[in-house]
Design an enzyme around this catalytic site. Structure first.
Site, short mmCIF file in Angstrom:
data_model
loop_
_atom_site.label_atom_id
_atom_site.label_comp_id
_atom_site.label_asym_id
_atom_site.label_seq_id
_atom_site.Cartn_x
_atom_site.Cartn_y
_atom_site.Cartn_z
N SER A 143 5.31 -7.34 -6.94
CA SER A 143 5.18 -8.04 -5.67
C SER A 143 4.76 -9.49 -5.87
CB SER A 143 4.13 -7.33 -4.81
OG SER A 143 3.74 -8.15 -3.73
N TYR A 166 8.37 -13.26 -1.86
CA TYR A 166 8.07 -13.69 -0.49
C TYR A 166 8.03 -15.21 -0.55
CZ TYR A 166 6.36 -9.16 1.34
OH TYR A 166 6.26 -7.88 1.78
N THR A 192 12.60 -10.28 -0.20
CA THR A 192 12.31 -9.38 0.93
C THR A 192 12.49 -10.15 2.23
OG1 THR A 192 10.79 -8.10 -0.41
CG2 THR A 192 10.54 -7.91 1.97
N LYS A 265 16.13 -7.28 -0.02
CA LYS A 265 15.41 -6.06 0.37
C LYS A 265 15.01 -6.09 1.84
CE LYS A 265 11.18 -3.48 -0.80
NZ LYS A 265 10.17 -3.85 0.19
N HIS A 289 10.45 -0.93 4.98
CA HIS A 289 9.12 -1.33 4.49
C HIS A 289 8.14 -0.16 4.61
CE1 HIS A 289 7.67 -5.50 3.42
NE2 HIS A 289 6.50 -4.88 3.39
C1 LIG Z 1 0.48 -0.99 0.51
C2 LIG Z 1 1.88 -1.53 0.56
C3 LIG Z 1 2.12 -2.84 0.17
C4 LIG Z 1 3.43 -3.34 0.20
N1 LIG Z 1 3.65 -4.61 -0.25
C5 LIG Z 1 4.92 -5.07 -0.32
C6 LIG Z 1 5.20 -6.35 -0.90
O1 LIG Z 1 4.29 -7.06 -1.33
N2 LIG Z 1 6.48 -6.76 -0.94
C7 LIG Z 1 7.53 -5.99 -0.46
O2 LIG Z 1 8.70 -6.40 -0.53
N3 LIG Z 1 7.29 -4.77 0.07
C8 LIG Z 1 6.02 -4.30 0.14
N4 LIG Z 1 5.80 -3.03 0.63
C9 LIG Z 1 6.95 -2.18 0.98
C10 LIG Z 1 7.44 -1.41 -0.25
O3 LIG Z 1 8.11 -2.25 -1.16
C11 LIG Z 1 8.42 -0.30 0.12
O4 LIG Z 1 9.46 -0.84 0.90
C12 LIG Z 1 7.78 0.86 0.87
O5 LIG Z 1 6.47 1.10 0.42
C13 LIG Z 1 8.63 2.11 0.65
O6 LIG Z 1 8.12 3.17 1.37
P1 LIG Z 1 7.20 4.33 0.75
O7 LIG Z 1 5.84 3.73 0.58
O8 LIG Z 1 7.25 5.37 1.82
O9 LIG Z 1 7.81 4.76 -0.56
C14 LIG Z 1 4.50 -2.53 0.64
C15 LIG Z 1 4.24 -1.22 1.04
C16 LIG Z 1 2.96 -0.71 0.99
C17 LIG Z 1 2.73 0.71 1.40
#
Ligand SMILES: Cc1cc2nc3c(=O)[nH]c(=O)nc-3n(C[C@H](O)[C@H](O)[C@H](O)COP(=O)(O)O)c2cc1C
Length: 393
Positions: A143, A166, A192, A265, A289
């Site tokens: 990330s 980002y 993203t 994404k 997300h």
């Molecule tokens: C705690 C947390 C932090 C996240 N941070 C980011 C991030 O920094 N960048 C991003 O593109 N997606 C972020 N996401 C989304 C994840 O990349 C992903 O799309 C999502 O967690 C997938 O769903 P799942 O948790 O049910 O597997 C985050 C999700 C969570 C739960």
């Protein structure tokens, strides 16, 4: 002479230095017994163990969805509408789950999704996650909001990483961020696009009001430092991110900065998959997300096929949000995804057992996928196709 008292003291010192006790150390000292990692039989078992070892608001930050958490639930429920049409008497005595995507080989089509601030759940943060990804030979997307600098994470991982971007508020900052990641050895940039506004969770809002802090804040001291605007309840504020100012032409700009493969994404429609293709994306990730942005987004498994059809095999389609079982992964592969990302499960593994927990979570998913493929007459990824699943009306 060894007195009883010295012997007890020596035993205490020995135990204090032992890796077993070290493994019992947690961030919160909630005092619950840490089960041996082998006692956990599937990925879902890691969530309560993680919960017992990390601060409550960190746990809520990870697990929360937006508003009613309808999309969060739907991400899981939608898998139940899909059943298998498995075929018998194919030779599945030898299984091969390996995949090469954008020039990088992985031993499973299941990658670690980019998630922010891994130190929130474990001191070693992304360093441990990156080592685990290398250990099980899969791909980690780091990330933009990581606890450690990208150079340190890349140095910790003897396996190439992908970088999630980002954008910053200013173009120079964004470009520098991309160049740093590539110079550190990242092999791909994943932009993203789904969050022009920030994640707002009512669970966290309640925590903030009761403790005065977001995860990582030190309670009342942090509350005193807040400006009046920061102290206002989140729900009254619009919280745009730098992404809110971007349009599709940003992809062209990104392309001109680097030759690394570009993933987009957060795609949820055929139209936006088409736009990604037009603007030079090398792949898209179908994602809501993890149910954290717009309550009312469909489950990603429901829209996956529409997007696969829209890009017509020209670029790979990846997918995430709600994947917890090897059978979930197999359904996505049958509907045309090349690979699946998991977000929360590796964080549960990390919070519960550090590097070993992340590795185990990924190995469990890999083993479940191998079993499901073996039972379905599919010895490798190339043998999985649309005929393997039927969707209930
Ligand atoms: C705690 C947390 C932090 C996240 N941070 C980011 C991030 O920094 N960048 C991003 O593109 N997606 C972020 N996401 C989304 C994840 O990349 C992903 O799309 C999502 O967690 C997938 O769903 P799942 O948790 O049910 O597997 C985050 C999700 C969570 C739960």
């Amino acid at each position: 002479m060894l007195t009883r008292r010295t012997a007890v003291r020596n035993l205490g010192l020995f135990l204090a230095g032992s890796p077993l006790l070290e493994a019992q150390h947690d961030l919160t000292n909630k005092g619950e017994r840490l089960p041996a990692i082998d006692e956990l039989v599937n990925v879902l078992d890691f969530e309560p163990v993680c919960k017992s070892r990390i601060p409550n608001n960190s746990y809520d930050f990870i697990s929360a969805g937006v508003d009613n958490e309808w999309t969060l639930r739907r991400n899981r429920q939608a898998f139940e509408r899909i059943t298998f049409r498995r075929r018998m008497l194919a030779d599945t005595s030898k299984m091969d789950l390996s995949i090469t995507l954008f020039g990088q080989k992985a031993e499973m089509p299941i990658f670690i999704a980019p998630t922010s601030s891994h130190q929130m759940v474990h001191q070693e943060g992304e360093l441990a996650t990156a080592r685990a990804a290398a250990q099980v030979k899969t791909i980690m997307l780091v990330s933009s909001i990581s606890s450690y600098p990208i150079e340190e994470i890349a140095a910790a991982a003897p396996h190439p990483l992908w970088f999630q971007l980002y954008p910053d508020a200013d173009e120079d900052g964004t470009r520098e961020r991309v160049e740093r990641a590539l110079a550190a050895g990242c092999k791909l940039v994943c932009l993203t696009v789904d969050n022009p506004y920030r994640f707002q969770s009512e669970r966290l809002e309640r925590n903030r009001m009761s403790t005065g802090g977001q995860p990582g804040d030190a309670g009342s001291a942090a509350r005193r430092r807040r400006t009046p605007e920061q102290q206002a309840p989140n729900r009254y504020l619009l919280r745009p991110t730098p992404t809110s100012r971007l349009t599709w032409s940003f992809l062209d700009q990104l392309r001109s900065w680097s030759k690394a493969p570009l993933l987009v994404k957060g795609i949820l429609t055929a139209e936006d998959a088409g736009r990604s293709l037009e603007h030079g994306a090398d792949g898209v990730v179908v994602s809501n997300h993890g149910g954290r942005l717009l309550d009312g987004d469909p489950a990603t498994i429901e829209v996956l096929e529409e997007i696969v059809n829209a890009v017509g095999g020209k670029i790979p389609v990846l997918v995430d949000s709600g994947f917890r079982r090897g059978t979930d992964v197999l359904k996505a592969l049958a509907l045309g995804a090349k690979a699946v990302l998991v977000g929360r499960p590796p964080l549960w593994g990390l919070g519960a057992y550090g590097q070993a927990g992340v590795a185990r979570v990924m190995e469990l998913l890999q083993a479940e996928l191998a079993r499901a493929m073996g039972l379905s007459g599919c010895p490798n990824l190339a043998s999985i196709n649309r005929a393997l699943v039927r969707a209930a009306p």
